[in-house]
Enzyme design. Structure first.
Site, mmCIF file in Angstrom:
data_model
loop_
_atom_site.group_PDB
_atom_site.id
_atom_site.type_symbol
_atom_site.label_atom_id
_atom_site.label_comp_id
_atom_site.label_asym_id
_atom_site.label_seq_id
_atom_site.Cartn_x
_atom_site.Cartn_y
_atom_site.Cartn_z
ATOM 1 N N GLU A 185 5.608 80.155 54.179
ATOM 2 C CA GLU A 185 5.646 81.060 55.326
ATOM 3 C C GLU A 185 4.322 81.020 56.081
ATOM 4 O O GLU A 185 3.280 81.293 55.483
ATOM 5 C CB GLU A 185 5.963 82.484 54.865
ATOM 6 N N HIS A 204 10.403 86.975 58.198
ATOM 7 C CA HIS A 204 10.114 87.918 57.106
ATOM 8 C C HIS A 204 9.793 89.302 57.680
ATOM 9 O O HIS A 204 8.767 89.912 57.374
ATOM 10 C CB HIS A 204 8.954 87.416 56.246
#
Length: 233
Positions: A185, A204
Site C-alpha cells: 500500500e 484503505h
C-alpha cells in the site's frame, strides 16, 4: 481496530499497555463493503470511465437484490453488514470459527467455509491477518466460486492472494472484485490489477467517515480514562 502492525514484544518489554477499539468503525467499513459490491456488480466505475471517453456502453449488471451474500468474519463489521444486506432481501450466510449470536439475530446463517465459497453470489471478507487467514482466498477458492460471483475485502491485503485473484478475474472464473486493502500500500502503478475493468479499487479508507471519526475520538478518550483510573488504583 486492527493490531497486526504493533510489535507486542517491544511494548511488553517497555511496560506499554496496548488496547484497540473494536466496533468503532463498523458502520463505515460495512457501508464501504456494500458500496464496493454495488460498484463492481453494476459496473459503475468502468461505465463512468467509458462515458468520459465518449462511449455509451450498456453492460449487463449483477444486482444484490435477492442474491446470497457470504460474510467471512462475523464480528462487529460482519454483523453490521448482514443487517444492511437484509435491506436488499439477500440471503446471508457466514463463516467464523467463533460464532456470534448477534450475527444470527441479524438474519445470518452459519455454514462451512467451503459451502460459503460455493453458494455465495457476493463474498465480503472481514477477518484479521493471522497465520490461518493468510491467502485465505487463493486459486482453490476462486475455482470453487460461482462464475459471476463478486469478492470484496476490507480486511488485510494478504488475506487474498493477489496473483490468484488477477488470474481468476482475467480468466472469467469470477465476475468481479472490490479491494480496499492491498499487499503493498499503495500498490505499484504498474501492478496488473490496475488494468482490470472488473476490479474496483479503494485506498484503505473503509474506516474513514465523519461518523467513525467521532467514534474514534470519544471511544479513545473513554478508554484512556479507564486505563488511567486503573493505573491509579
Amino acid at each position: 481496530v486492527g493490531m497486526d502492525s504493533i510489535d507486542f514484544e517491544a511494548t511488553k518489554c517497555r511496560g506499554i499497555r496496548v488496547s484497540n477499539m473494536p466496533g468503532v468503525n463498523k458502520e463505515a467499513v460495512a457501508e464501504l463493503a456494500l458500496g464496493l459490491m454495488i460498484s463492481a456488480g453494476r459496473c459503475i466505475v468502468s461505465n463512468d470511465r467509458a462515458i468520459r471517453a465518449g462511449e455509451w456502453p450498456k453492460p449487463m449488471a449483477t444486482t444484490l437484490f435477492g442474491k446470497t451474500m457470504g460474510i467471512v468474519g462475523t464480528g462487529n463489521i460482519g454483523t453490521t453488514l448482514a443487517t444492511l444486506a437484509k435491506g436488499f432481501r439477500m440471503k446471508v450466510i457466514g463463516f467464523d470459527p467463533f460464532e456470534n449470536d448477534g450475527f444470527r439475530a441479524a438474519g445470518g446463517e452459519y455454514v462451512s467455509f467451503e459451502e460459503l465459497v460455493k453458494q455465495s453470489d457476493f463474498i465480503s471478507v472481514h477477518v484479521p491477518l493471522v497465520e490461518s487467514t493468510y491467502h485465505m482466498f487463493s486459486k482453490k477458492e476462486f475455482e470453487a466460486m460461482k462464475e459471476n460471483a463478486i469478492l470484496v475485502t476490507c480486511a488485510r491485503g494478504n488475506v487474498v492472494d493477489e496473483d490468484a485473484l488477477y488470474e481468476a478475474l482475467t480468466a472469467g472464473q469470477i465476475g468481479g472484485a472490490g479491494l480496499d486493502v492491498f499487499v503493498q500500500e499503495p500498490p505499484a502503478a504498474d501492478s496488473p490489477l490496475m488494468k482490470l475493468d472488473n476490479l474496483v479499487l479503494s485506498s484503505h479508507v473503509g474506516g474513514l467517515s465523519d461518523g467513525a471519526a467521532l467514534n474514534y475520538d470519544y471511544t479513545a478518550i473513554e478508554l484512556l480514562k479507564k486505563l488511567l483510573d486503573e493505573t491509579k488504583q
